[in-house]
Design an enzyme around this catalytic site. Structure first.
Site, PDB file in Angstrom:
ATOM      1  CB  CYS A 100      -0.920  -0.013   1.217  1.00 53.22           C
ATOM      2  SG  CYS A 100      -1.976   1.429   1.317  1.00 53.22           S
ATOM      3  CB  CYS A 197      -5.300  -0.656   5.034  1.00 52.08           C
ATOM      4  SG  CYS A 197      -4.045  -1.542   4.114  1.00 52.08           S
TER       5      CYS A 197
END
Length: 359
Positions: A100, A197
Site C-alpha cells: 500500500c 487497512c
C-alpha cells in the site's frame, strides 16, 4: 519554506493530524487529503470509514487548512488487493501495508500531489530522512523505537524520499498525543488502527473466504501422523498457535501446537509441539523483489542487521547478493517463524538499507 506546498495524507488518526498541525506551525502551505482505498462492504466498516472522514475534516477545519478527498479504490484493488489474493492462494502470507505504501501512498498519491502543485508529500509515519555525505537521502528509523515504521517503508527510493516529509518521525508517540490534546484536535485520544487497512477489525478468516475458495485438509505432526484437520492452508501462518483446533491428541503431552510448515502439494499443514520446537527455527532465508533505498545494494556481500517481521529486534546477519538480484541471508542466531511472503528488511545502525520478500 515560505509558500512551499505540502500535501498531507490525513487518515483521521492522531499521527497524521499532528503531522498536519506541525507543518502548518512551521509555515508551510498545507492541504489535508483523505485517501479512500477501499469500498466498504459491511455496515460496521462503512460507519468506521465515515467516522475517519469526519475526523479528518474536523482536524483540517480546526488547524485551518483546506481538506480534500481522493478515491484510489481502483488502484488499490489492481495493485494491492489482487496481489494480496494471489499470494494467499499460493500459500504465502503477504504484507499489504508495505504494498500500500509502495503503490498507493508513495505512487498514486504522489502523482496526485503533483497535480495539485504540491512540492512535498507528508504522512504520519514514524520514520525520518537524512541527507548522507554523498548527497543521497537515507531512510532513518523513527525516534520512538517501539513505533518505528521503516519496516513498512523500505520500498521507497531516492525520488520519493526527496519529496517526502515525516513530521512526527523525531517525536515519541506519547508526545504526539500530548500535542494533539494541547491543540484540541478531536483525534487526541482516538485509538490506533490495527489490522490490515482494508479488513479493519473484522475476522480475517471470514473476510478471506469471501474472495478465495478454501480447501480443507489434514494437519500432520513432523512424522507425518495425522493429528487434526485444517480449514484451508491460506488461513494459517508459520508460528501460529491460535486457531489450529488441535487439542488433547492421544499419547501426546499437553503442550501447545504451532504451525511449522505448509505442504502445498499435498494440502497438508505440519504442526509441532512447543514454542521453541527446532522445526520453527531457521538460520537462513532467500528473498526476492529487492528494493534498495540508495538504488543499489551496499556491496555484493555485507554484514548488517535485519528484521523478518515488524517490531522484531534487529538481528545480526550476513547478506549475499546473487546475480539475479535476489539475496541469501544468513543469521548469526536461528530465527523463529520465518514466513514466506513477509519481508526481510535490512539496517545498519538506524539507517534502513532496503529489503525484499521472503520465499
Amino acid at each position: 519554506m515560505e509558500n512551499k506546498k505540502v500535501i498531507v495524507g490525513i487518515s483521521g488518526g492522531v499521527d497524521s493530524s499532528v503531522s498536519a498541525l506541525l507543518l502548518k506551525q512551521q509555515g508551510y502551505d498545507v492541504t489535508g487529503v483523505f485517501m479512500k482505498n477501499w469500498e466498504e462492504d459491511d455496515t460496521d466498516e462503512f460507519c468506521s470509514a465515515e467516522q475517519d472522514i469526519a475526523d479528518a475534516q474536523a482536524v483540517c477545519d480546526s488547524i485551518g487548512i483546506p481538506f480534500k478527498k481522493i478515491n484510489f479504490t481502483a488502484e488499490y484493488w489492481d495493485n494491492v488487493f489482487e496481489h494480496f489474493l494471489i499470494e494467499y492462494k499460493a500459500g504465502r502470507t503477504p504484507n499489504p501495508d508495505i504494498l500500500c505504501n509502495k503503490e498507493i501512498k508513495f505512487k498514486a498519491f504522489l502523482s496526485y500531489v503533483h497535480l495539485l502543485g504540491g512540492d512535498y508529500i507528508a504522512t504520519g509515519h514514524y520514520a525520518q530522512t537524512r541527507l548522507a555525505a554523498d548527497g543521497s537521502v537515507q531512510l532513518v528509523k523513527g525516534l520512538d523505537d517501539n513505533k518505528d515504521q521503516t519496516y513498512f517503508l523500505y520500498t521507497l527510493g531516492q525520488e520519493q524520499l526527496r519529496q517526502t516529509i515525516f513530521p512526527i518521525g523525531n517525536i515519541e508517540k506519547s508526545k504526539v498525543r500530548e500535542i494533539a490534546k494541547e491543540n484540541n484536535l478531536v483525534t487526541f485520544d482516538k485509538k490506533d488502527s490495527t489490522g490490515i487497512c482494508f479488513i479493519g477489525e473484522r475476522k480475517f478468516k471470514e473476510f478471506l473466504s469471501k474472495y478465495l475458495p478454501a480447501q480443507k485438509g489434514e494437519i500432520h505432526d513432523e512424522n507425518g501422523i495425522k493429528i487434526g484437520m485444517h480449514d484451508g492452508l491460506m488461513y494459517y501462518t508459520i508460528g501460529q498457535r491460535q486457531g489450529l483446533g488441535i487439542g488433547g491428541v492421544k499419547d501426546r503431552p499437553e503442550v501447545p501446537w504451532f504451525a511449522a510448515k505448509k505442504d502445498l502439494e499435498n494440502n497438508v499443514l505440519i504442526a509441532v509441539q512447543g514454542h521453541d520446537h527446532p522445526l520453527l527455527f531457521k538460520q537462513s532465508l532467500q528473498a526476492i523483489e529487492l528494493s534498495w533505498v540508495a538504488g543499489m545494494a551496499p556491496a555484493d556481500k555485507f554484514r548488517c542487521a535485519a528484521k523478518v517481521r515488524y517490531r522484531q529486534k534487529d538481528q545480526s546477519c550476513e547478506v549475499e547478493v546473487n546475480q539475479d538480484g535476489s539475496v541469501n541471508v544468513t543469521f548469526d542466531q536461528p530465527q523463529r517463524a520465518i514466513t514466506p511472503g513477509q519481508s526481510v528488511v535490512f539496517y545498519i545502525d538506524d539507517v534502513c538499507l532496503g529489503g525484499g520478500v521472503i520465499i
